[in-house]
Scaffold this active site. Structure first.
Site, short mmCIF file in Angstrom:
data_model
loop_
_atom_site.label_atom_id
_atom_site.label_comp_id
_atom_site.label_asym_id
_atom_site.label_seq_id
_atom_site.Cartn_x
_atom_site.Cartn_y
_atom_site.Cartn_z
N LYS A 74 -20.13 -104.41 41.49
CA LYS A 74 -20.96 -105.36 42.40
C LYS A 74 -20.68 -106.72 42.09
O LYS A 74 -20.45 -107.64 42.98
CB LYS A 74 -22.39 -104.92 42.42
CG LYS A 74 -22.94 -103.56 42.78
CD LYS A 74 -22.83 -103.58 44.46
CE LYS A 74 -23.42 -102.54 45.06
NZ LYS A 74 -23.25 -102.40 46.35
N TYR B 100 -21.38 -99.37 38.28
CA TYR B 100 -22.16 -99.79 39.57
C TYR B 100 -21.92 -101.47 39.35
O TYR B 100 -21.78 -102.40 40.17
CB TYR B 100 -23.56 -99.51 39.70
CG TYR B 100 -24.33 -99.97 40.70
CD1 TYR B 100 -23.83 -99.68 42.14
CD2 TYR B 100 -25.36 -100.81 40.81
CE1 TYR B 100 -24.75 -99.77 43.26
CE2 TYR B 100 -26.17 -101.31 41.64
CZ TYR B 100 -25.80 -100.95 42.93
OH TYR B 100 -26.65 -101.42 44.20
N ASP C 80 -14.43 -91.35 55.32
CA ASP C 80 -14.52 -91.73 53.88
C ASP C 80 -13.97 -92.82 53.62
O ASP C 80 -12.73 -92.98 53.69
CB ASP C 80 -13.97 -90.69 52.93
CG ASP C 80 -14.11 -90.84 51.41
OD1 ASP C 80 -14.36 -92.21 51.28
OD2 ASP C 80 -13.92 -89.91 50.57
C1 BGC Z 1 -29.79 -100.10 43.17
C2 BGC Z 1 -31.38 -99.50 43.02
C3 BGC Z 1 -32.05 -100.27 42.19
C4 BGC Z 1 -32.11 -101.89 42.23
C5 BGC Z 1 -32.78 -102.58 41.31
C6 BGC Z 1 -30.11 -101.75 43.59
O1 BGC Z 1 -28.83 -102.34 43.42
O2 BGC Z 1 -29.23 -99.40 44.20
O3 BGC Z 1 -31.08 -98.26 42.54
O4 BGC Z 1 -33.41 -99.74 42.02
O5 BGC Z 1 -30.77 -102.33 42.34
O6 BGC Z 1 -32.82 -102.38 40.05
#
Ligand code: BGC
Length: 261
Positions: free
Chosen positions: A163, A159, A66
């Protein structure tokens, strides 16, 4: 002929039992690298990637951890070092979108989990990878971000924040080690056909909506990321560091502006 040559290089690709990670691992193995296949839960899938690499004449071995847990990352690096004798390439690929929830309705524990996997884990791994890389004055760290290091995405604030954070981590780390023979880069994939977004592209409506957001009008294939990762890890990319390379079929060029405005 210009060839991507990773002969003699030892690579660790996190989250490489499926999706982008397995495509990156396969591409690097095809270019001659020995590849550590890391997985969290699915040993069978990891073993399958190892078998595919070996069938193609390459070298690979599977490792479980992990990566969001510091002590497990230490064990992972000890095991990889013992097996391969060192490390030249780290790809921080393991990641998760997390469940969709607007901020007001979101769960703090889930938000923290996404940050732990998508941001803390790359830090945990980079920290340990840098030791041998700085000692040998050679190494490449590739962080897999997303177009969502640039594009806001409602329901996915953990997310997008992770990122964008990983992008700045990439730049800061690149600056720290630029004089030491170590390059640090990010690849920002767009919508690539992998398990992470399968619920969207397997649904015809979801697929049509996604295609409209991509200037080239189609999702990417995992090996379109794998090839870029192999190139960036190689000496062909010797002058690239501290930047994010978008591989997104033109998601970032606002395809909606082909008309109107
Ligand atoms: C995500 C996907 C998404 C894509 C475009 C990626 O970073 O993991 O789930 O489809 O971005 O939005």
């Amino acid at each position: 002929m210009l060839n991507i040559d990773l002969t003699g290089r030892r690579a660790l690709v996190t989250g490489s039992s499926s999706g982008l990670g397995s495509a990156i691992a396969l591409a690097m193995a095809d270019a001659g690298a020995s590849v550590a296949i890391h997985y969290l839960k699915d040993q069978r899938a990891a073993d399958d990637v190892v078998a595919r690499i070996r069938q193609r004449g390459g070298t690979a071995q599977a490792f479980q951890a992990d990566v969001s847990v510091v002590s497990e990352v230490q064990r992972l690096f000890d095991e990889v070092t013992l097996a391969f004798g060192g490390l030249d390439i780290l790809v921080n690929n393991a990641g998760m979108d997390g469940a969709a929830a607007n901020c007001a309705d979101s769960d703090p524990a889930q938000w923290a989990r996404v940050l732990a996997v998508d941001l803390q884990a790359p830090y945990n791994c980079a920290r340990l990878a840098l030791k041998p890389m700085l000692a040998q004055q050679r190494g490449v760290i590739i962080n897999i971000t997303s177009v969502h290091e640039f594009i806001p995405w409602s329901g996915y604030s953990a997310y997008t924040s992770a990122k964008a954070g990983l992008s700045m981590f990439t730049k800061t780390l690149a600056q720290e080690v630029a004089g030491s023979g170590v390059r640090v880069l990010a690849i920002a994939p767009g919508a690539i056909k992998t398990p992470i977004n399968a619920s969207v592209w397997q649904d015809p409506k979801g697929l049509a909506d996604l295609d409209e957001k991509i200037a080239m009008g189609r999702l990417g294939e995992p090996d379109e990321i794998g090839r870029v990762a192999a190139f960036l890890a190689s000496d062909l990319a010797s002058y690239i560091t501290g930047t994010s390379i978008a591989v997104d079929g033109g998601m970032l060029i606002y395809p909606d502006f082909r008309h109107g405005g």
